[in-house]
Design an enzyme around this catalytic site. Structure first.
Site, mmCIF file in Angstrom:
data_model
loop_
_atom_site.group_PDB
_atom_site.id
_atom_site.type_symbol
_atom_site.label_atom_id
_atom_site.label_comp_id
_atom_site.label_asym_id
_atom_site.label_seq_id
_atom_site.Cartn_x
_atom_site.Cartn_y
_atom_site.Cartn_z
ATOM 1 N N GLU A 1 -55.234 16.776 -1.185
ATOM 2 C CA GLU A 1 -54.345 17.934 -1.223
ATOM 3 C C GLU A 1 -54.327 18.525 -2.632
ATOM 4 O OE1 GLU A 1 -49.562 18.793 -0.484
ATOM 5 O OE2 GLU A 1 -50.274 16.790 -1.023
ATOM 6 N N LYS B 1 -50.793 23.667 5.544
ATOM 7 C CA LYS B 1 -49.763 22.646 5.720
ATOM 8 C C LYS B 1 -48.544 23.268 6.389
ATOM 9 C CE LYS B 1 -47.254 19.207 2.920
ATOM 10 N NZ LYS B 1 -47.087 18.705 1.530
ATOM 11 N N CYS C 1 -50.662 15.567 3.612
ATOM 12 C CA CYS C 1 -49.594 14.793 2.990
ATOM 13 C C CYS C 1 -48.430 14.486 3.932
ATOM 14 C CB CYS C 1 -49.128 15.499 1.722
ATOM 15 S SG CYS C 1 -48.415 14.361 0.500
#
Length: 407
Positions: A176, A233, A284
């Site tokens: 990320e 995300k 994440c």
């Protein structure tokens, strides 16, 4: 009012249903992280395989039900004094009762079911093989967005990419925010130049443009060095990555903030197509949300790409994150490649077994062969069907007991 004092079985059933219901409710919000089920990962992969049936709440239900029966056995342990046994035998049988026997039987039965699922062979056809390399850049977050941090990121990820490309990988995965720049600036980087030179697909973590705002994204660069897909995300960390109730406080935040742009989530129904087929993408914090993985697996995702940055935390938290990814690999029956900034990067098979795991706060590259799969577990097909079933049954039995008591 119905008293449950004389209804131990109903107590256990209602307690299990309510616990699972509360976890489902909590996980639907933005502040979700740990479930009771994660106490079993990664050290009890057999019982974790119950997640293939109805997700993590299956494991949670097993834990709550068994412990509920043990608790009922403890509170009813005095029943033995009414048994017609000699006083000499009383001490030996004092802690034996039907609740503990059933709890033991349930524990063994559930482990047998999990063992059957765990023991199934994993098909590895050569045509489904995909050799993936990961790069763990090991750049502290305090440096990452500085000029020195960006220079080190360019150097570490470009060097790592070239090393892996020379090892014959099919694709390379980065963490990320590996390159802390916007999509419009990616094409001018040394890493993308290396992709054009070597012709090996790369999944690069960076920032995406979204009008006046931006996203944390994972970009697929094909063998020509062109962006062919993007995943944004969608589960952002509250306060760390966005302000809750921004629709209410957004105007105030904008007036107080010196920034013209702010971070926004991606849509909830994204798909992530790659040159090797559809992938299940996770960035994440999203590892904590099983529904994200289930939906993408049901939509045809054949393998998991997990891109994270846990450099903000001590080593215990990244290990929890690794345990989350183990649960997701098992529930979806998929191979998983996980790249992080500072650890723990890893490769997992569909049984949740760790094929390789990195060190912590180390710069590393590693390549492993994973396999694309199109299987669908019961959980992928039907979602969490167990929790509503438990709630319906417990509510129905409670109503039955209430009506019976009133008659």
């Amino acid at each position: 009012m119905v008293r449950l004092g004389g209804q131990p079985w109903l107590r256990v059933l209602i307690g299990t249903a309510v616990w699972c219901g509360l976890e489902s409710l909590w996980s639907a919000g933005p502040l979700w992280w740990s479930s009771l089920a994660y106490t079993q990962s990664p050290h009890n992969l057999v019982i974790v395989h119950l997640g293939q049936l109805s997700g993590p709440n299956t494991v949670t239900a097993a834990i709550v039900a068994i412990n509920g029966l043990i608790a009922e056995g403890w509170t009813n342990r005095q029943d033995t004094k009414y048994a017609k046994i000699s006083s000499a035998s009383l001490a030996a049988w004092r802690f034996v009762n039907k609740y503990w026997v059933i709890a033991t039987g349930l524990l063994i039965t559930l482990h047998l079911i999990g063992f059957i699922l765990y023991s199934r062979p994993i098909a590895q056809p050569p045509e489904a093989a995909l050799k993936v390399g990961i790069i763990q850049g090991n750049i502290p977050n305090r440096l990452l967005r500085s000029s020195e941090g960006f220079r080190r990121a360019q150097e570490n990820y470009t060097t790592g990419y070239l090393t892996l490309a020379d090892q014959g990988v099919d694709a390379v995965l980065t963490p990320e925010g590996a390159l802390p720049i916007f999509q419009r600036n990616l094409l001018g980087t040394a890493l993308v130049a290396a992709v054009k030179e070597k012709g090996v697909v790369a999944w690069i973590g960076a920032f995406g443009d979204r009008g006046d705002s931006y996203t944390i994204s994972l970009f697929t660069f094909d063998s020509e060095g062109e962006i062919v897909s993007r995943y944004d995300k969608s589960k952002l960390v509250p306060l760390g990555e966005y302000i809750p109730f921004e629709e209410i406080f957004g105007g105030l935040v904008q007036r107080l903030s010196p920034l013209e742009a702010h971070q926004v989530p991606g849509s909830a129904n994204q798909i992530f197509d790659t040159p090797f087929g559809r992938a299940i993408a996770s960035i994440c914090y999203e590892s904590a949300f099983p529904e994200q993985f289930r939906r993408q697996a049901a939509a045809g995702g054949q393998f998991i790409l997990s891109s994270s940055n846990d450099a903000h935390y001590r080593a215990s938290m990244p290990f929890q994150h690794h345990a989350q990814d183990i649960m997701r690999a098992i529930e979806t029956d998929r191979w998983s490649a996980r790249a992080t900034n500072t650890g723990y990067s890893a490769f997992l098979d569909p049984h949740g077994r760790t094929l390789w795991i990195s060190g912590y706060n180390t710069y590393e590259t590693h390549a492993e062969t994973i396999y694309r799969r199109q299987t669908q577990t019961l959980y992928v097909r039907w979602g969490d069907w167990l929790t509503p079933l438990l709630l319906i049954f417990s509510g129905g039995f409670w109503l039955f007991v209430k009506v019976k008591a009133e008659n």
